[in-house]
Scaffold this active site. Structure first.
Site, PDB file in Angstrom:
ATOM      1  N   LEU A  67      52.445  42.897  49.705  1.00 31.04           N
ATOM      2  CA  LEU A  67      53.475  43.770  49.143  1.00 31.04           C
ATOM      3  C   LEU A  67      54.410  43.011  48.203  1.00 31.04           C
ATOM      4  O   LEU A  67      55.252  43.623  47.548  1.00 31.04           O
ATOM      5  CB  LEU A  67      54.265  44.445  50.263  1.00 31.04           C
ATOM      6  CG  LEU A  67      53.448  45.372  51.172  1.00 31.04           C
ATOM      7  CD1 LEU A  67      54.347  46.030  52.222  1.00 31.04           C
ATOM      8  CD2 LEU A  67      52.712  46.437  50.371  1.00 31.04           C
ATOM      9  N   ASP A  74      48.036  33.110  55.293  1.00 27.19           N
ATOM     10  CA  ASP A  74      47.124  33.682  54.294  1.00 27.19           C
ATOM     11  C   ASP A  74      47.574  33.363  52.877  1.00 27.19           C
ATOM     12  O   ASP A  74      48.749  33.453  52.546  1.00 27.19           O
ATOM     13  CB  ASP A  74      47.014  35.197  54.452  1.00 27.19           C
ATOM     14  CG  ASP A  74      46.034  35.780  53.451  1.00 27.19           C
ATOM     15  OD1 ASP A  74      44.835  35.478  53.558  1.00 27.19           O
ATOM     16  OD2 ASP A  74      46.471  36.511  52.547  1.00 27.19           O
ATOM     17  N   HIS A 118      43.054  32.725  56.630  1.00 25.02           N
ATOM     18  CA  HIS A 118      42.422  32.572  55.321  1.00 25.02           C
ATOM     19  C   HIS A 118      41.701  31.232  55.379  1.00 25.02           C
ATOM     20  O   HIS A 118      42.338  30.189  55.496  1.00 25.02           O
ATOM     21  CB  HIS A 118      43.504  32.579  54.238  1.00 25.02           C
ATOM     22  CG  HIS A 118      43.044  32.215  52.871  1.00 25.02           C
ATOM     23  ND1 HIS A 118      43.085  33.107  51.831  1.00 25.02           N
ATOM     24  CD2 HIS A 118      42.563  31.059  52.351  1.00 25.02           C
ATOM     25  CE1 HIS A 118      42.639  32.514  50.723  1.00 25.02           C
ATOM     26  NE2 HIS A 118      42.325  31.263  51.024  1.00 25.02           N
ATOM     27  N   ASN A 170      39.976  35.826  45.585  1.00 24.88           N
ATOM     28  CA  ASN A 170      39.759  34.744  46.535  1.00 24.88           C
ATOM     29  C   ASN A 170      39.685  35.294  47.952  1.00 24.88           C
ATOM     30  O   ASN A 170      40.649  35.869  48.426  1.00 24.88           O
ATOM     31  CB  ASN A 170      40.892  33.720  46.441  1.00 24.88           C
ATOM     32  CG  ASN A 170      40.542  32.415  47.122  1.00 24.88           C
ATOM     33  OD1 ASN A 170      39.375  32.156  47.405  1.00 24.88           O
ATOM     34  ND2 ASN A 170      41.541  31.602  47.387  1.00 24.88           N
ATOM     35  N   ASP A 222      42.802  43.641  51.359  1.00 22.77           N
ATOM     36  CA  ASP A 222      43.360  42.480  50.657  1.00 22.77           C
ATOM     37  C   ASP A 222      43.968  42.930  49.329  1.00 22.77           C
ATOM     38  O   ASP A 222      43.775  42.297  48.283  1.00 22.77           O
ATOM     39  CB  ASP A 222      42.313  41.388  50.443  1.00 22.77           C
ATOM     40  CG  ASP A 222      42.927  40.059  49.983  1.00 22.77           C
ATOM     41  OD1 ASP A 222      44.174  39.933  50.030  1.00 22.77           O
ATOM     42  OD2 ASP A 222      42.181  39.158  49.575  1.00 22.77           O
ATOM     43  N   HIS A 240      48.920  42.126  40.772  1.00 19.49           N
ATOM     44  CA  HIS A 240      49.433  41.169  39.792  1.00 19.49           C
ATOM     45  C   HIS A 240      49.765  41.923  38.512  1.00 19.49           C
ATOM     46  O   HIS A 240      49.121  42.926  38.181  1.00 19.49           O
ATOM     47  CB  HIS A 240      48.410  40.077  39.482  1.00 19.49           C
ATOM     48  CG  HIS A 240      48.127  39.156  40.615  1.00 19.49           C
ATOM     49  ND1 HIS A 240      49.050  38.251  41.089  1.00 19.49           N
ATOM     50  CD2 HIS A 240      47.017  39.002  41.388  1.00 19.49           C
ATOM     51  CE1 HIS A 240      48.522  37.571  42.093  1.00 19.49           C
ATOM     52  NE2 HIS A 240      47.295  38.019  42.304  1.00 19.49           N
ATOM     53  N   PHE A 267      44.442  34.792  41.516  1.00 16.48           N
ATOM     54  CA  PHE A 267      43.390  35.478  42.258  1.00 16.48           C
ATOM     55  C   PHE A 267      43.881  36.845  42.743  1.00 16.48           C
ATOM     56  O   PHE A 267      45.048  37.003  43.100  1.00 16.48           O
ATOM     57  CB  PHE A 267      42.994  34.665  43.495  1.00 16.48           C
ATOM     58  CG  PHE A 267      42.270  33.384  43.219  1.00 16.48           C
ATOM     59  CD1 PHE A 267      40.903  33.379  42.985  1.00 16.48           C
ATOM     60  CD2 PHE A 267      42.945  32.165  43.225  1.00 16.48           C
ATOM     61  CE1 PHE A 267      40.216  32.191  42.764  1.00 16.48           C
ATOM     62  CE2 PHE A 267      42.273  30.968  43.008  1.00 16.48           C
ATOM     63  CZ  PHE A 267      40.909  30.981  42.776  1.00 16.48           C
ATOM     64  N   GLY A 268      42.970  37.841  42.807  1.00 18.74           N
ATOM     65  CA  GLY A 268      43.276  39.070  43.528  1.00 18.74           C
ATOM     66  C   GLY A 268      43.110  40.337  42.725  1.00 18.74           C
ATOM     67  O   GLY A 268      43.274  40.356  41.501  1.00 18.74           O
TER      68      GLY A 268
END
Length: 427
Positions: free
Chosen positions: A61, A150, A177, A276, A303, A307, A321-322
């Site tokens: 979040l 994580d 993680h 990732n 997950d 961004h 990442f993400g």
């Protein structure tokens, strides 16, 4: 006043059956066909599917510290839009919820701004630096859902072992993680044929599996519930499967994107596909699907990792990442796996709602029945629509699934009987 959900369909033995649902004081008080109205507020469902609310134990979040990407308010709106009634945010924020002061500040923000139920993680180590353990007992007393660092793996075995011992004493889970930093090699995607073709540094599968192998032995010694985040490789699946057969208290999750894509989705240097763990080979991809079906992997978690657009609009070696997932998880999985007959609808609901709650001993995500908490998601299974960035309630739309046509549009989400999301009403 009670609320009557009229004319919906619920799953009974994998069949959709017409049932009305009456809600009062946050719980289901009556279910049946053609219930009397009495003085209830009526919500007409017109044959739509009524499910228990989904539970996502892995979201980011971003608040505090990353509010340009997401906030508690925007992230929980997105969760409700996706049918999730409970979410568990990861602690890689600034500051990290590693003390009573920090987790209490987070709790206050959740109380003020959350649109769904939020159960926050605390970190395993102070500032997630992997060195000094947090005060596990105090953080549990102030609302920590479980403990995780994580975003990074805990690199030192002795630190992880002591963390597991303390968590076990409190009947709490360690959520991991898994990534050995010495094996990352500055990688931005999976080390394989695609990374070599694109000349982009790769992360080998063993980077993840090695740390899982270490940790399951530590968990066995500590008698701790150890949960593995976002499993991505066949080697990791093998380690988890063997650990379960040995009676070790290990559970695991997989993301929608690892179930839907493999490394071949990356055809150029495009950071929208940087995540990732990374998308791995087709062999890994199939191993994950098989592991979910045979119970080696317990459930699905998104997950959700928002961004800003300018952050992702960089080369893969520089971008973060993400990808986001809260608003797309159900329709993507329903379209890919249920519509084509690979899974039943009941299996998908188990993976998104029932099993996450069971694994962590939560009273949420359970089957709809009289007396259960009225966390409810209403979905039009027949509506086909296009995933568009402008429709997202999240502050970010970093996903490779923009433009996909999917079935299964969430129309209404209730948390303890209160409307958290209703299509067309986003205020």
């Amino acid at each position: 006043m009670s609320t009557l959900l009229r004319g919906g369909k619920v799953l009974v033995n994998d069949e959709l059956v017409s049932k009305d649902i009456r809600i009062e004081d946050g719980k289901i008080v009556e279910m049946g066909e053609k219930l009397n109205v009495y003085n209830s507020e009526i919500i007409e469902l017109d044959g739509k599917f009524v499910s228990q609310g989904f539970v996502d134990v892995h979201v980011h979040l971003r608040e505090p510290g990353g509010e340009h990407k997401e906030t508690i308010e925007s992230g929980t709106r997105a969760a409700a839009r996706g049918g999730f009634t409970t979410v568990c945010p990861m602690p890689n924020t600034r500051p990290v919820p590693d003390s009573v002061e920090h987790i209490e500040a987070l709790n206050q923000s959740i109380k003020q701004h959350a649109k769904v139920r939020v159960l926050p993680y605390a970190s395993i180590t102070e500032r997630q630096l992997g060195k000094d353990l947090v005060d596990f007992k105090a953080l549990k007393e102030h609302g920590a859902f479980a403990f995780t660092d994580d975003g990074v793996g805990v690199q030192t075995a002795s630190i992880m072992y002591e963390a597991m011992q303390q968590a076990a004493q409190l009947n709490m889970a360690i959520v991991a993680h898994c990534e050995d930093n010495s094996l990352i090699y500055g990688g931005a995607m999976h080390e394989g044929k695609v990374s070599k073709a694109l000349n982009i540094p790769g992360i080998p599968s063993i980077c993840e599996a090695v740390q899982i192998a270490r940790d399951v032995l530590l968990a066995e010694a500590a008698d701790c519930h150890y949960h593995v985040c976002h499993v991505s490789s066949k080697e990791s699946v093998r380690v988890i499967r063997d650990a379960k057969r040995a009676g070790i208290k290990v559970t695991a999750e997989v993301t929608p994107h690892h179930l839907l894509l493999n490394e071949t989705a990356i055809t150029e240097d495009d950071a929208i596909l940087k995540m990732n763990p990374p998308l791995r080979s087709e062999e890994d991809h199939q191993a994950l699907i098989e592991a979910l079906l045979d119970g080696t992997i317990d459930f699905i978690a998104t997950d959700h990792a928002p961004h800003a657009a300018d952050e992702k609009n960089q080369p893969m070696t520089k971008a973060p990442f993400g990808i986001v997932g809260s608003e797309t998880a159900f329709p993507l999985l329903y379209t890919r796996f249920v519509k084509n007959g690979d899974w039943t609808l009941g299996q998908l609901i188990d993976y998104l709602a029932l099993k996450p709650g069971q694994v962590f001993g939560l009273p949420y995500g359970k089957s709809l029945e009289v007396g259960s908490i009225a966390d409810i998601t209403v979905i039009d299974l027949d509506e086909k629509y296009e995933i568009k960035s402008e429709d997202f309630l999240s502050k970010s739309s970093n996903t490779p699934f923009i433009g996909e046509h999917v079935y299964g549009n969430v129309k209404l989400t209730l948390v303890e009987g209160q409307i958290a999301y209703q299509e067309g009403q986003h205020a």
